[in-house]
Enzyme design. Structure first.
Site, PDB file in Angstrom:
ATOM      1  N   GLU A  56      13.364  11.377   5.051  1.00  0.00           N
ATOM      2  CA  GLU A  56      14.432  10.384   4.907  1.00  0.00           C
ATOM      3  C   GLU A  56      15.215  10.587   3.616  1.00  0.00           C
ATOM      4  OE1 GLU A  56      11.985   6.715   6.998  1.00  0.00           O
ATOM      5  OE2 GLU A  56      11.585   7.213   4.922  1.00  0.00           O
ATOM      6  N   ASP A 227       6.875   1.231   9.099  1.00  0.00           N
ATOM      7  CA  ASP A 227       8.134   1.536   8.410  1.00  0.00           C
ATOM      8  C   ASP A 227       8.935   2.622   9.123  1.00  0.00           C
ATOM      9  OD1 ASP A 227       6.426   3.612   7.882  1.00  0.00           O
ATOM     10  OD2 ASP A 227       6.639   3.580   5.711  1.00  0.00           O
TER      11      ASP A 227
HETATM   12  P1  NAD Z   1      -2.492   7.111   3.127  1.00  0.00           P
HETATM   13  O1  NAD Z   1      -2.474   8.071   4.252  1.00  0.00           O
HETATM   14  O2  NAD Z   1      -2.839   7.598   1.780  1.00  0.00           O
HETATM   15  O3  NAD Z   1      -3.475   5.887   3.443  1.00  0.00           O
HETATM   16  C1  NAD Z   1      -3.521   5.246   4.679  1.00  0.00           C
HETATM   17  C2  NAD Z   1      -4.939   4.742   4.889  1.00  0.00           C
HETATM   18  O4  NAD Z   1      -4.969   3.933   6.066  1.00  0.00           O
HETATM   19  C3  NAD Z   1      -5.957   5.856   5.077  1.00  0.00           C
HETATM   20  O5  NAD Z   1      -7.006   5.726   4.129  1.00  0.00           O
HETATM   21  C4  NAD Z   1      -6.450   5.649   6.512  1.00  0.00           C
HETATM   22  O6  NAD Z   1      -7.809   6.010   6.690  1.00  0.00           O
HETATM   23  C5  NAD Z   1      -6.231   4.164   6.674  1.00  0.00           C
HETATM   24  N1  NAD Z   1      -6.173   3.687   8.063  1.00  0.00           N
HETATM   25  C6  NAD Z   1      -5.564   4.258   9.125  1.00  0.00           C
HETATM   26  N2  NAD Z   1      -5.746   3.500  10.212  1.00  0.00           N
HETATM   27  C7  NAD Z   1      -6.475   2.435   9.834  1.00  0.00           C
HETATM   28  C8  NAD Z   1      -6.975   1.285  10.505  1.00  0.00           C
HETATM   29  N3  NAD Z   1      -6.787   1.100  11.815  1.00  0.00           N
HETATM   30  N4  NAD Z   1      -7.681   0.368   9.791  1.00  0.00           N
HETATM   31  C9  NAD Z   1      -7.905   0.558   8.477  1.00  0.00           C
HETATM   32  N5  NAD Z   1      -7.456   1.614   7.782  1.00  0.00           N
HETATM   33  C10 NAD Z   1      -6.745   2.540   8.458  1.00  0.00           C
HETATM   34  O7  NAD Z   1      -1.038   6.427   3.120  1.00  0.00           O
HETATM   35  P2  NAD Z   1      -0.374   5.614   1.926  1.00  0.00           P
HETATM   36  O8  NAD Z   1       0.418   6.494   1.045  1.00  0.00           O
HETATM   37  O9  NAD Z   1      -1.392   4.700   1.325  1.00  0.00           O
HETATM   38  O10 NAD Z   1       0.683   4.752   2.754  1.00  0.00           O
HETATM   39  C11 NAD Z   1       0.247   3.703   3.586  1.00  0.00           C
HETATM   40  C12 NAD Z   1       1.392   3.298   4.487  1.00  0.00           C
HETATM   41  O11 NAD Z   1       2.426   2.708   3.710  1.00  0.00           O
HETATM   42  C13 NAD Z   1       2.052   4.470   5.220  1.00  0.00           C
HETATM   43  O12 NAD Z   1       2.257   4.099   6.568  1.00  0.00           O
HETATM   44  C14 NAD Z   1       3.366   4.681   4.514  1.00  0.00           C
HETATM   45  O13 NAD Z   1       4.366   5.206   5.345  1.00  0.00           O
HETATM   46  C15 NAD Z   1       3.674   3.262   4.078  1.00  0.00           C
HETATM   47  N6  NAD Z   1       4.570   3.126   2.924  1.00  0.00           N
HETATM   48  C16 NAD Z   1       5.481   2.134   2.968  1.00  0.00           C
HETATM   49  C17 NAD Z   1       6.311   1.922   1.889  1.00  0.00           C
HETATM   50  C18 NAD Z   1       7.270   0.779   1.917  1.00  0.00           C
HETATM   51  O14 NAD Z   1       8.140   0.690   1.045  1.00  0.00           O
HETATM   52  N7  NAD Z   1       7.130  -0.133   2.827  1.00  0.00           N
HETATM   53  C19 NAD Z   1       6.241   2.764   0.767  1.00  0.00           C
HETATM   54  C20 NAD Z   1       5.270   3.756   0.735  1.00  0.00           C
HETATM   55  C21 NAD Z   1       4.419   3.923   1.822  1.00  0.00           C
END
Ligand code: NAD
Length: 339
Positions: A56, A227
Site C-alpha cells: 500500500e 484492515d
Molecule cells: P504478527 O503476524 O506479528 O502477529 C499476529 C499474531 O496473531 C501472531 O502471533 C499469530 O499467531 C496471531 N494469531 C493469528 N490468528 C489468531 C487467532 N485466531 N487467535 C489468536 N491469535 C492469532 O502481526 P502484527 O504485526 O502484530 O499485526 C497484527 C495485525 O495488525 C495484522 O493483521 C496487521 O495487518 C494489523 N495492523 C494494523 C494496523 C492498523 O493501523 N490498524 C497497523 C499495523 C498492523
C-alpha cells in the site's frame, strides 16, 4: 540533502527517550493532527492486492508537509522469518517538493498504531478500565499494551495467541511492566472480565474471533487486525451492538470490519473536535474499527523530523549550481573517472 533514519538510529532514539514517553508524545501528536482534520487533503490509500498479502501507498498532505508511507501486510511472512508489516516513510516540503526525511517506518508504524489506539481509548473507554484482553501477541502487541497503559489504569492483561511461542515472547517482553499477566487458553477465557479488548491477529480471512456472546455493557473493542478487503476479525453480528468509531470512512468502508455493510459510523475527528462525546453512555459498547490512516503517519513523521535531528544527511537529491544542467553531474563524474 535528505535526513535518513535507519532502524539502528530509531532504536537508539527510542531507547534514549523511553518507549512510554515516545508513545505518549505520539498519542498527543496524532490527536493534534485529528483536531485539524480539515487542513489535510485526504484520500483512501492505494492498495495492490496479492493472494498472500498487500502493498500500500499512503499519501496525505497539509499546506506545509506531504507524507507518504510504503507498507505491506503479508500474514504468512513470520513463518519465513519476516515481519507481517514492514514500512518506509517519506516526509517532503510542500514549498519546494523536496524530500526532507526518509525513514524506517516499521517500528514507527507499530508506535503510531498503538498511539492511535490509545488516542481513541482516551476518549471512548471508561475511566475505570483495568483489564485489557489481548488477542494476538505478535509484533504489535507490546506497543499496544504500553500505549493503553499510558491512558488508562490497566492493571492486568489477559492474553491469548494460537501460537504458544508468541505468548511466551509477549510474557518475556512485558515482565517488569507492573502488569499482572494472565495467559489464557482461549479467546473466550481472555475476554472474560475484560474492560477493553484489543484484537491484533494477522489472517487473510473473514474471521469470527469476537462474537456477540462475548460482549458486555461498557466494553471497548480496539480492532486492529481487520484492515484489508477479505481480512476481518469480528463476527459481523457484533457490529449492530456497537457504537462504531472509524478514522476515515471512505477507507474503512473498503478495508475495515464494516466492509460490505451499511452500519452507521462516526469519524473520530468529530469526537476529538467536541462534536459528540466518545462514549454516549456508560453502558455503550464502543468499537474502534482501526485500519491505519495516513494522517497518523503524517503526524508521526512530523514528530520524528522535529525531534530526531541527529541523523545522517544523505545526497538523495542531486545538488547542482545550475538546476537545468542535471546532465552535467554525469559529465562531471565521467571526467573525474577519466582524470
Ligand atoms: P504478527 O503476524 O506479528 O502477529 C499476529 C499474531 O496473531 C501472531 O502471533 C499469530 O499467531 C496471531 N494469531 C493469528 N490468528 C489468531 C487467532 N485466531 N487467535 C489468536 N491469535 C492469532 O502481526 P502484527 O504485526 O502484530 O499485526 C497484527 C495485525 O495488525 C495484522 O493483521 C496487521 O495487518 C494489523 N495492523 C494494523 C494496523 C492498523 O493501523 N490498524 C497497523 C499495523 C498492523
Amino acid at each position: 540533502m535528505v535526513r535518513v533514519i535507519d532502524v539502528p538510529i530509531l532504536q537508539q532514539f527510542v531507547a534514549r527517550r523511553g518507549v512510554q514517553r515516545v508513545l505518549a508524545e505520539l498519542t498527543d501528536a496524532i490527536e493534534a493532527a485529528y483536531m485539524r482534520w480539515e487542513t489535510f487533503d485526504k484520500s483512501p490509500r492505494q492498495a495492490t492486492h496479492y493472494d498472500h498479502g498487500v502493498i500500500e501507498l499512503m499519501p496525505v498532505t497539509d499546506a506545509d508537509r506531504y507524507a507518504c508511507k510504503l507498507v505491506n501486510g503479508h500474514p504468512g511472512n513470520p513463518k519465513q522469518g519476516r515481519l507481517t508489516v514492514a514500512a518506509l516513510g517519506v516526509l517532503s516540503d510542500v514549498d519546494t517538493g523536496y524530500p526532507l526525511l526518509v525513514t524506517e517506518m516499521t517500528l514507527l508504524t507499530a508506535l503510531r498504531t498503538a498511539a492511535t489506539s490509545a488516542m481513541v481509548a482516551r476518549h471512548c473507554t471508561r475511566s475505570d478500565t483495568h483489564t485489557l484482553c489481548l488477542v494476538g501477541t505478535g509484533a504489535q502487541s507490546e506497543f499496544q499494551t504500553l500505549a493503553m497503559a499510558n491512558e488508562r489504569p490497566v492493571r492486568q492483561v489477559h492474553y491469548y495467541d494460537i501460537d504458544p511461542a508468541a505468548m511466551e515472547k509477549y510474557a518475556h517482553n512485558m515482565a517488569g511492566q507492573n502488569l499482572k499477566l494472565v495467559p489464557c487458553d482461549s479467546i473466550a477465557e481472555a475476554v472474560s472480565g475484560s474492560d477493553l479488548i484489543t484484537v491484533a491477529t494477522a489472517i487473510k480471512d473473514r474471521q469470527s474471533l469476537i462474537t456477540p456472546a462475548m460482549l458486555r455493557p461498557g466494553l471497548h473493542i480496539n480492532a486492529v487486525g481487520g484492515d484489508c478487503p477479505g481480512k476481518t476479525e469480528l463476527d459481523p453480528s457484533v457490529l449492530p451492538h456497537c457504537d462504531i468509531i472509524v478514522e476515515y470512512e471512505p477507507q474503512t468502508r473498503i478495508e475495515g470490519e464494516i466492509q460490505g455493510s451499511d452500519h452507521a459510523v462516526t469519524e473520530f475527528h468529530n469526537i476529538v473536535c467536541g462534536k459528540r462525546s466518545g462514549r454516549l453512555s456508560n453502558d455503550s459498547i464502543t468499537l474502534f474499527d482501526s485500519v491505519g490512516f495516513a494522517i497518523e503517519d503524517h503526524a508521526a513523521l512530523s514528530w520524528l523530523y522535529a525531534n530526531l535531528q541527529q541523523a545522517p544527511e544523505v545526497a538523495l537529491i542531486p545538488d547542482t549550481d545550475d538546476p537545468r544542467n542535471l546532465f552535467g553531474l554525469l559529465q562531471a563524474a565521467a571526467s573525474s573517472r577519466a582524470a
